[in-house]
Design a protein around this motif. Structure first.
Motif, PDB file in Angstrom:
ATOM      1  N   ILE A 199      14.710  -6.198  15.005  1.00  0.00           N
ATOM      2  CA  ILE A 199      15.993  -6.103  14.307  1.00  0.00           C
ATOM      3  C   ILE A 199      15.921  -4.934  13.326  1.00  0.00           C
ATOM      4  O   ILE A 199      14.937  -4.789  12.588  1.00  0.00           O
ATOM      5  N   ASP A 200      16.968  -4.107  13.331  1.00  0.00           N
ATOM      6  CA  ASP A 200      17.125  -3.056  12.322  1.00  0.00           C
ATOM      7  C   ASP A 200      18.316  -3.404  11.444  1.00  0.00           C
ATOM      8  O   ASP A 200      19.432  -3.577  11.955  1.00  0.00           O
ATOM      9  N   GLY A 237       7.941 -17.417   9.284  1.00  0.00           N
ATOM     10  CA  GLY A 237       6.707 -16.910   9.885  1.00  0.00           C
ATOM     11  C   GLY A 237       6.799 -15.504  10.423  1.00  0.00           C
ATOM     12  O   GLY A 237       5.914 -15.056  11.159  1.00  0.00           O
ATOM     13  N   ARG A 238       7.870 -14.762  10.033  1.00  0.00           N
ATOM     14  CA  ARG A 238       8.024 -13.364  10.452  1.00  0.00           C
ATOM     15  C   ARG A 238       7.908 -13.231  11.969  1.00  0.00           C
ATOM     16  O   ARG A 238       7.194 -12.369  12.492  1.00  0.00           O
ATOM     17  N   THR A 239       8.632 -14.075  12.676  1.00  0.00           N
ATOM     18  CA  THR A 239       8.481 -14.177  14.130  1.00  0.00           C
ATOM     19  C   THR A 239       9.090 -13.011  14.881  1.00  0.00           C
ATOM     20  O   THR A 239       8.749 -12.790  16.056  1.00  0.00           O
ATOM     21  N   VAL A 240      10.000 -12.269  14.254  1.00  0.00           N
ATOM     22  CA  VAL A 240      10.586 -11.094  14.893  1.00  0.00           C
ATOM     23  C   VAL A 240      10.384  -9.904  13.966  1.00  0.00           C
ATOM     24  O   VAL A 240      10.567 -10.007  12.758  1.00  0.00           O
ATOM     25  N   PRO A 241       9.965  -8.753  14.488  1.00  0.00           N
ATOM     26  CA  PRO A 241       9.815  -7.583  13.627  1.00  0.00           C
ATOM     27  C   PRO A 241      11.156  -7.143  13.048  1.00  0.00           C
ATOM     28  O   PRO A 241      12.167  -7.094  13.761  1.00  0.00           O
ATOM     29  N   VAL A 244      13.001  -2.588   8.480  1.00  0.00           N
ATOM     30  CA  VAL A 244      13.018  -2.222   7.066  1.00  0.00           C
ATOM     31  C   VAL A 244      11.901  -2.948   6.317  1.00  0.00           C
ATOM     32  O   VAL A 244      11.220  -2.356   5.466  1.00  0.00           O
ATOM     33  N   PHE A 245      11.681  -4.222   6.610  1.00  0.00           N
ATOM     34  CA  PHE A 245      10.621  -4.963   5.912  1.00  0.00           C
ATOM     35  C   PHE A 245       9.242  -4.476   6.355  1.00  0.00           C
ATOM     36  O   PHE A 245       8.341  -4.297   5.523  1.00  0.00           O
ATOM     37  N   ASP A 246       9.076  -4.277   7.651  1.00  0.00           N
ATOM     38  CA  ASP A 246       7.789  -3.782   8.138  1.00  0.00           C
ATOM     39  C   ASP A 246       7.481  -2.408   7.540  1.00  0.00           C
ATOM     40  O   ASP A 246       6.322  -2.094   7.234  1.00  0.00           O
ATOM     41  N   SER A 247       8.507  -1.588   7.369  1.00  0.00           N
ATOM     42  CA  SER A 247       8.296  -0.252   6.799  1.00  0.00           C
ATOM     43  C   SER A 247       7.880  -0.327   5.340  1.00  0.00           C
ATOM     44  O   SER A 247       6.976   0.398   4.896  1.00  0.00           O
ATOM     45  N   VAL A 248       8.535  -1.190   4.572  1.00  0.00           N
ATOM     46  CA  VAL A 248       8.147  -1.349   3.168  1.00  0.00           C
ATOM     47  C   VAL A 248       6.700  -1.848   3.081  1.00  0.00           C
ATOM     48  O   VAL A 248       5.894  -1.312   2.300  1.00  0.00           O
ATOM     49  N   LEU A 249       6.366  -2.837   3.870  1.00  0.00           N
ATOM     50  CA  LEU A 249       5.009  -3.383   3.830  1.00  0.00           C
ATOM     51  C   LEU A 249       3.981  -2.332   4.241  1.00  0.00           C
ATOM     52  O   LEU A 249       2.903  -2.232   3.646  1.00  0.00           O
ATOM     53  N   ARG A 250       4.307  -1.538   5.255  1.00  0.00           N
ATOM     54  CA  ARG A 250       3.384  -0.490   5.697  1.00  0.00           C
ATOM     55  C   ARG A 250       3.200   0.563   4.609  1.00  0.00           C
ATOM     56  O   ARG A 250       2.067   0.980   4.322  1.00  0.00           O
ATOM     57  N   THR A 251       4.288   1.025   4.027  1.00  0.00           N
ATOM     58  CA  THR A 251       4.159   2.073   3.013  1.00  0.00           C
ATOM     59  C   THR A 251       3.446   1.568   1.762  1.00  0.00           C
ATOM     60  O   THR A 251       2.746   2.333   1.093  1.00  0.00           O
ATOM     61  N   ARG A 253       0.984  -0.302   1.861  1.00  0.00           N
ATOM     62  CA  ARG A 253      -0.441  -0.231   2.233  1.00  0.00           C
ATOM     63  C   ARG A 253      -0.914   1.202   2.436  1.00  0.00           C
ATOM     64  O   ARG A 253      -2.049   1.426   2.833  1.00  0.00           O
ATOM     65  N   GLY A 254      -0.018   2.170   2.203  1.00  0.00           N
ATOM     66  CA  GLY A 254      -0.392   3.564   2.380  1.00  0.00           C
ATOM     67  C   GLY A 254      -0.209   4.069   3.793  1.00  0.00           C
ATOM     68  O   GLY A 254      -0.647   5.179   4.117  1.00  0.00           O
ATOM     69  N   GLU A 255       0.436   3.277   4.650  1.00  0.00           N
ATOM     70  CA  GLU A 255       0.670   3.689   6.018  1.00  0.00           C
ATOM     71  C   GLU A 255       2.042   4.338   6.150  1.00  0.00           C
ATOM     72  O   GLU A 255       2.811   4.405   5.209  1.00  0.00           O
ATOM     73  N   SER A 256       2.348   4.835   7.358  1.00  0.00           N
ATOM     74  CA  SER A 256       3.612   5.525   7.583  1.00  0.00           C
ATOM     75  C   SER A 256       4.748   4.531   7.731  1.00  0.00           C
ATOM     76  O   SER A 256       4.552   3.386   8.123  1.00  0.00           O
ATOM     77  N   SER A 257       5.973   5.003   7.434  1.00  0.00           N
ATOM     78  CA  SER A 257       7.165   4.191   7.626  1.00  0.00           C
ATOM     79  C   SER A 257       7.567   4.183   9.087  1.00  0.00           C
ATOM     80  O   SER A 257       7.158   5.048   9.875  1.00  0.00           O
ATOM     81  N   LEU A 258       8.382   3.201   9.455  1.00  0.00           N
ATOM     82  CA  LEU A 258       8.899   3.109  10.821  1.00  0.00           C
ATOM     83  C   LEU A 258      10.328   3.621  10.910  1.00  0.00           C
ATOM     84  O   LEU A 258      10.939   3.550  11.984  1.00  0.00           O
ATOM     85  N   THR A 259      10.868   4.108   9.810  1.00  0.00           N
ATOM     86  CA  THR A 259      12.263   4.560   9.788  1.00  0.00           C
ATOM     87  C   THR A 259      12.396   5.773   8.883  1.00  0.00           C
ATOM     88  O   THR A 259      11.678   5.896   7.882  1.00  0.00           O
ATOM     89  N   GLU A 260      13.330   6.679   9.221  1.00  0.00           N
ATOM     90  CA  GLU A 260      13.524   7.882   8.401  1.00  0.00           C
ATOM     91  C   GLU A 260      14.156   7.563   7.057  1.00  0.00           C
ATOM     92  O   GLU A 260      14.170   8.410   6.164  1.00  0.00           O
TER      93      GLU A 260
END
Length: 808
Positions: A199-200, A237-241, A244-251, A253-260
């Motif tokens: 979901i986006d 349980g975060r059953t579907v990616p 926006v949330f995955d991108s915040v969590l990744r960044t 942690r110092g990782e890249s975002s999934l969205t521009e």
């Protein structure tokens, strides 16, 4: 090695149609500042498609891009029609063949999506993302036809179509534009109910000149809306990616975002309009008329020229291109200043924070603080949670385990095979019609004949096949069709399954092999109550379920079953995938030799039940298959494959007693391999080598554990045989073997416990082995046997030490 020249573009939005059949009032193309769409052709031409493909391939080749991502877009891309969409895909594949992999997708409103389009997309390998703003009430606020009609029911129909087993691989996800007037939980629940793969959630396009709605003057309504969704997502349980949330969590942690729209990664996207002009991100259309324009086109400019455009260069500079307020912000590495278009203000252009700045700050901070909450450390380390009952673990650690324990291990192994089969389905190319058809049939059989399908999936050579597909060593279609056909035969269903024929062999896993004439590439298998039929070309064979044991059918080579005293085990000499047991496999066993196998198994089974009752029920519950091996010198050879649960390989040994020994020996490996699928007993990253008292070479920790565990059963076998073997000579030999193996097994247990490589569970497991071995030390043996065992152990260790030190 060639390195990519930076920067580079790897994401391309290709407009194939410039008009839309909906009139969404929040659309950035038609409802905002830019009006350039009015002067563009409705559909992209063949000439432009070819030129676009060549430009992308040129850029990919120069920058050594491993993958190129292309989104077919609009307007509404489905308005371009099947022929033009096919042309776009074929031109891209032509140009990129041998240059880069192509990830081809489409973004659609879904109202025109039907089976014909989906079949086309399966063939062309086009994944589909669909716009949907939630439940009907939420969606109808904006996503309507020009005359005010709702589009919701047609979009739901499109999503349901994509969720069919045949088309599920096409489904890329749902895109939802946020309206804070909508109930966030109702929107999220409505989207999740449609089982999207992703979901986006998109912020509505706005600038400082045309700010977003803030009902009631709320300071951060968009953060509050997204936080309500986040809490719902997290609690479930975060059953579907959710991008926006995955991108915040990744960044965070110092990782890249999934969205521009988040993060500081350089922009790597360009838009190609229907007239062949290059544009910057479509979102810039919301800023001012002509904002995305570059003044360049596919006929006179390369993509490297586009990269030199000031607007593109500005978005390659990371934090340095942000305004001073953004650079000083504590969450800048997650927020990244927000979407570039959302920073626009007349007079200062894009040198501003996002118009959503307060919302982004609140959202990132809230997620950061929530994720940072760590529970107080317990006063003692928590116990490691076992995935199986403690009594099972303890019984296995001691070297044994009854029928119930083995049945639970078998159920866990079936779960693994089912998960692997699902993973294999993810390897099916969208254009692979054979694999897709087989997968659709398997989903049907899972509903109509689940027990029969599970029986086929439990076949020991299912897992080696699945792993070969996942590792890229095999294509999925053949194995999927074989599993489906074997299920149909087991269930007696009158369904036709097309199965590939390899080297004249049609494989029905767990059942046998149909031998067909050379030159036949495929055959159709269908079930019946008493057997099954095979159609190969113009020929048709009717085969009885149990026909062919002694040659009644020249085409059918069934798996032969041995059944005795509550134990049913297959002699598997038909499966082409059985060759995974270190030693070469034997050819098809002749009927007279099968009788010898049956006689030896009868005696071996009786011996195990009588003399080794601690192993008998486990063997009967878990050992389902023996694959005959080939030993050129007639020696007793046997093996187990860690991926083939329930199977061992063996050459028929010199006596039934030896067969009993190798059965309990190899089944120890089978049990331990299954347990290691469920728990970590040692550090798998450990590369140290250790002394093994029965090997000339040093062993890694995993190999030493496997060997020691197997020799628990070997020692136990000889412990009993010193009392039960016929004749004094055989009993003396058994006593010597017992003395030798208990000494060496105890030595190996000591090496394991002193290795420093065992996990906490591993320490507990090997301690259980040690207790079993220690109990044998008190059993009396003759002085000669004890002395011989000690001399043998000293000699072996001295030779091993000299060999390994010499090698180093």
């Amino acid at each position: 090695m060639n390195r990519p020249i930076q920067p580079a573009l790897s994401q391309f939005v290709l407009k194939v149609h410039s008009r839309c059949d909906l009139a969404c009032d929040h659309c950035y193309v038609y409802e905002h500042a830019d009006t350039s769409w009015r002067g563009r052709p409705k559909a992209v031409s063949d000439e432009i498609l070819a030129r676009v493909a060549d430009r992308i391939a040129e850029h990919a080749r120069r920058h050594d891009l491993p993958t190129v991502h292309v989104v077919l877009h609009g307007g509404e891309p489905l308005l371009a029609g099947p022929a033009r969409l096919r042309r776009a895909a074929e031109e891209l594949r032509r140009a990129l063949r041998g240059v880069s992999a192509l990830d081809l997708r489409m973004h659609t409103n879904g109202v025109l999506l039907d089976e014909n389009f989906c079949d086309l997309f399966l063939e062309l390998g086009i994944k589909v993302g669909v716009s949907l703003d939630g439940d009907k009430v939420s969606n109808d606020r904006h996503r309507r036809y020009a005359d005010g009609r709702s589009s919701h029911h047609k979009v739901i129909r499109a999503v349901e179509l994509l969720n069919r087993p045949r088309y599920r691989a096409l489904f890329a996800g749902l895109l939802c534009t946020i309206d804070v007037e909508n109930d966030p939980v109702a929107v999220y629940d409505a989207l999740v109910e449609l089982a999207p793969p992703r979901i986006d959630f998109l912020l509505p396009h706005a600038t400082w000149d045309t700010p977003p709605p803030r009902p009631g003057g709320a300071a951060t309504p968009y953060a509050a809306w997204l936080d309500a969704v986040y809490r719902r997502w997290d609690a479930a349980g975060r059953t579907v990616p959710v991008r926006v949330f995955d991108s915040v969590l990744r960044t965070l942690r110092g990782e890249s975002s999934l969205t521009e729209s988040l993060g500081l990664a350089p922009a790597d996207l360009v838009v190609i309009e229907t007239d062949g002009t290059f544009e910057q991100a479509d979102s810039l259309k919301t800023s001012y008329d002509g904002a995305p324009a570059t003044g360049m086109d596919v006929f006179t400019h390369s993509l490297d020229d586009v990269l030199q455009h000031p607007g593109m260069l500005a978005r390659q500079q990371g934090i340095e291109q942000l305004c001073a307020q953004c650079r000083a912000c504590p969450v800048v590495r997650s927020c990244g200043g927000g979407l570039y278009a959302h920073r626009y203000r007349t007079g200062s252009d894009f040198d501003n924070p996002s118009v959503f700045c307060p919302d982004l700050l609140a959202l990132v901070t809230t997620i950061r603080d929530r994720e940072a909450v760590v529970p107080a450390a317990p006063s003692a380390p928590p116990a490691v949670e076992l995935p199986l009952p403690q009594r099972d673990f303890d019984a296995l650690a001691a070297g044994f385990g009854g029928a119930d324990t083995i049945t639970r291990l078998a159920a866990a192994q079936l779960d693994v095979n089912q998960e692997l089969l699902a993973a294999v389905s993810g390897c099916i190319a969208l254009s692979d019609r054979e694999a897709t058809a087989a997968w659709e049939l398997l989903t049907q059989l899972d509903a109509e004949a689940p027990a029969e399908l599970d029986a086929v999936l439990a076949h020991p050579y299912t897992r080696p096949w699945a792993l070969s597909v996942l590792e890229g060593r095999a294509a999925p279609a053949g194995g999927l069709a074989e599993i489906a056909a074997a299920t149909v035969v087991r269930a007696g269903l009158d369904l036709g399954v097309t199965v590939p024929v390899q080297g004249g062999a049609l494989r029905l896993p767990g059942l046998g092999t149909v031998r067909l004439a050379g030159g036949v590439d495929e055959a159709e298998v269908s079930g019946a109550a008493e057997g099954f039929a095979v159609r190969a070309g113009v020929r048709r064979f009717e085969i009885g379920r149990h026909e062919g044991l002694d040659g009644a059918s020249p085409h059918w080579e069934p798996v032969r079953l041995f059944e005795s005293d509550g134990w049913s085990v297959a002699i598997e000499d038909t499966d082409p995938l059985r060759d995974c047991h270190t030693w070469p496999v034997a050819r098809r066993i002749a009927a007279d030799e099968i009788k010898l196998w049956a006689e030896d198994l009868t005696v071996a089974r009786s011996l195990i039940r009588r003399e080794l009752p601690a192993y008998a029920d486990a063997v009967a519950a878990g050992l389902r298959l023996i694959t005959p091996l080939y030993a050129p010198d007639g020696s007793n050879v046997s093996a187990a494959c860690k991926e083939a649960w329930g199977a061992i390989g063996a050459a028929r040994p010199s006596s039934p007693d030896q067969l009993a020994l190798l059965i309990v020996h190899e089944f120890q490996h089978v049990k331990l391999a299954a347990l290691l699928d469920a728990v970590d007993l040692y550090d798998k990253a450990d590369r140290a080598l250790h002394y093994a008292p029965w090997r000339p070479d040093p062993r890694p920790i995993g190999g030493l554990l496997q060997g020691t565990y197997a020799h628990i059963a070997v020692t136990d076998f000889w412990r009993v045989r010193r009392e039960t073997a016929r004749g004094s000579g055989q009993r003396a030999e058994a006593e010597a073997q017992f003395a030798r193996w208990r000494h060496q097994t105890s030595d190996a247990v000591d090496v394991l416990l002193g290795s420093g490589s065992l996990s906490d569970l591993g320490e507990a497991f090997v301690t259980g082995m040690a207790e079993t071995a220690a109990g044998w030390q008190a059993e009396p043996v003759s002085a000669a046997a004890r002395s011989a065992a000690e001399r043998s152990a000293r000699r072996h260790r001295a030779e091993w030490k000299a060999r390994t030190e010499g090698a180093s």
